[in-house]
Design an enzyme around this catalytic site. Structure first.
Site, mmCIF file in Angstrom:
data_model
loop_
_atom_site.group_PDB
_atom_site.id
_atom_site.type_symbol
_atom_site.label_atom_id
_atom_site.label_comp_id
_atom_site.label_asym_id
_atom_site.label_seq_id
_atom_site.Cartn_x
_atom_site.Cartn_y
_atom_site.Cartn_z
ATOM 1 N N CYS A 119 0.838 -1.207 0.000
ATOM 2 C CA CYS A 119 0.000 0.000 0.000
ATOM 3 C C CYS A 119 0.869 1.250 0.000
ATOM 4 O O CYS A 119 0.632 2.193 -0.760
ATOM 5 C CB CYS A 119 -0.924 -0.010 1.202
ATOM 6 S SG CYS A 119 -2.117 1.350 1.212
ATOM 7 N N CYS A 120 1.898 1.276 0.851
ATOM 8 C CA CYS A 120 2.799 2.429 0.901
ATOM 9 C C CYS A 120 3.575 2.589 -0.404
ATOM 10 O O CYS A 120 3.805 3.708 -0.860
ATOM 11 C CB CYS A 120 3.773 2.280 2.066
ATOM 12 S SG CYS A 120 3.038 2.526 3.690
ATOM 13 N N CYS A 202 -1.146 8.011 7.479
ATOM 14 C CA CYS A 202 -2.478 7.755 6.941
ATOM 15 C C CYS A 202 -3.433 7.352 8.074
ATOM 16 O O CYS A 202 -3.030 6.717 9.050
ATOM 17 C CB CYS A 202 -2.425 6.647 5.897
ATOM 18 S SG CYS A 202 -1.562 7.110 4.376
ATOM 19 N N CYS A 205 -3.704 3.633 9.426
ATOM 20 C CA CYS A 205 -2.485 3.051 9.994
ATOM 21 C C CYS A 205 -1.863 3.918 11.083
ATOM 22 O O CYS A 205 -0.697 3.711 11.445
ATOM 23 C CB CYS A 205 -1.467 2.796 8.878
ATOM 24 S SG CYS A 205 -2.040 1.637 7.607
ATOM 25 N N CYS A 228 7.403 4.016 5.811
ATOM 26 C CA CYS A 228 6.555 3.944 4.624
ATOM 27 C C CYS A 228 7.320 3.563 3.372
ATOM 28 O O CYS A 228 6.722 3.189 2.369
ATOM 29 C CB CYS A 228 5.838 5.280 4.409
ATOM 30 S SG CYS A 228 6.940 6.673 4.089
#
Length: 244
Positions: A119-120, A202, A205, A228
């Protein structure tokens, strides 16, 4: 530029500015041909206002890159808009992941639930690397006190695997230095700091931190992940112990 030449430039820059203050490093780096074309990468997080203010009073036209992951707190987005206006930032670049890549890799915005690294990489690392094309380096907020691996952090360093320079004007600063600078310049804090968020990423998280916990314990809580992945070492994204 060959790596050997880049190493020579970085060594010369560190020698030239080794006794300078953080704001002096920024002021000179933005004008020194040896540093090249630089951008400031900012998360508009808990301590970001320090570097943003320094840039605004030295060279307000400096490109400022802000990564909108589409999962940020509303408070961060509002804070970003307010700071950009207050500091009169003249070249703010808001970047996001390519729509096609988002549709292919995370169509339901649930990737963070099963693979936070992926995702990062999708929402942060890839967009940033694209945004930095054409720049010789970028300014970061990294500091020596943040981890043992940064104990010898210099003002200027090579970003392994990219051929760019990273500039760390706050390398020698302490947490007290950060607070003093904000107080003396009457800079607005991120609204979530007062709510127990000393490190802000985010929304899915990031969680509040209680007194006595490490300031970054609220990032990816209960996971081994602490980064990240926007920094590189040996050509690979750094996953642990590094903050933007």
């Amino acid at each position: 530029m060959p790596q050997s030449d880049l190493a020579t430039r970085v060594s010369a820059l560190n020698q030239r500015y080794r006794h300078h203050s953080g704001i002096s490093v920024i002021e000179h780096a933005l004008r020194d041909p040896e540093a090249g074309k630089l951008a400031l990468v900012s998360s508009f997080g808990a301590e970001s206002v320090v570097l943003l203010h320094m840039v605004s009073v030295t060279r307000a036209a400096t490109p400022v890159i802000f990564i909108d992951t589409k999962m940020l707190f509303t408070e961060t987005l509002v804070y970003q808009q307010e700071l950009a206006e207050r500091l009169a930032l003249r070249d703010l670049r808001i970047i996001r992941a390519a729509p096609g890549e988002m549709a292919a890799e995370d169509p339901y915005s649930t990737l963070h639930q099963r693979d936070t690294d992926a995702c990062c990489a999708l929402r942060k690392a890839a967009p940033l690397q694209s945004a930095l094309i054409g720049f010789d380096g970028w300014i970061t907020g990294r500091k020596r006190y943040q981890s043992g691996t940064r104990a010898a952090l210099d003002f200027f360093e090579i970003e392994e695997g990219t051929g760019r320079i990273k500039v760390n004007p706050l390398a020698h600063w302490t947490p007290e230095d950060m607070q003093t600078y904000m107080d003396e310049n009457r800079l607005p804090r991120h609204p979530l700091v007062a709510k127990g968020y000393p490190s802000i990423g985010c929304m899915p998280c990031t969680s509040p931190v209680v007194p006595g916990e490490d300031p970054r314990s609220g990032r990816w809580r209960d996971q081994s992940k602490t980064e990240c992945g926007i920094h590189f070492e040996n050509g690979k994204m750094v996953r642990k112990g590094v903050t933007a």
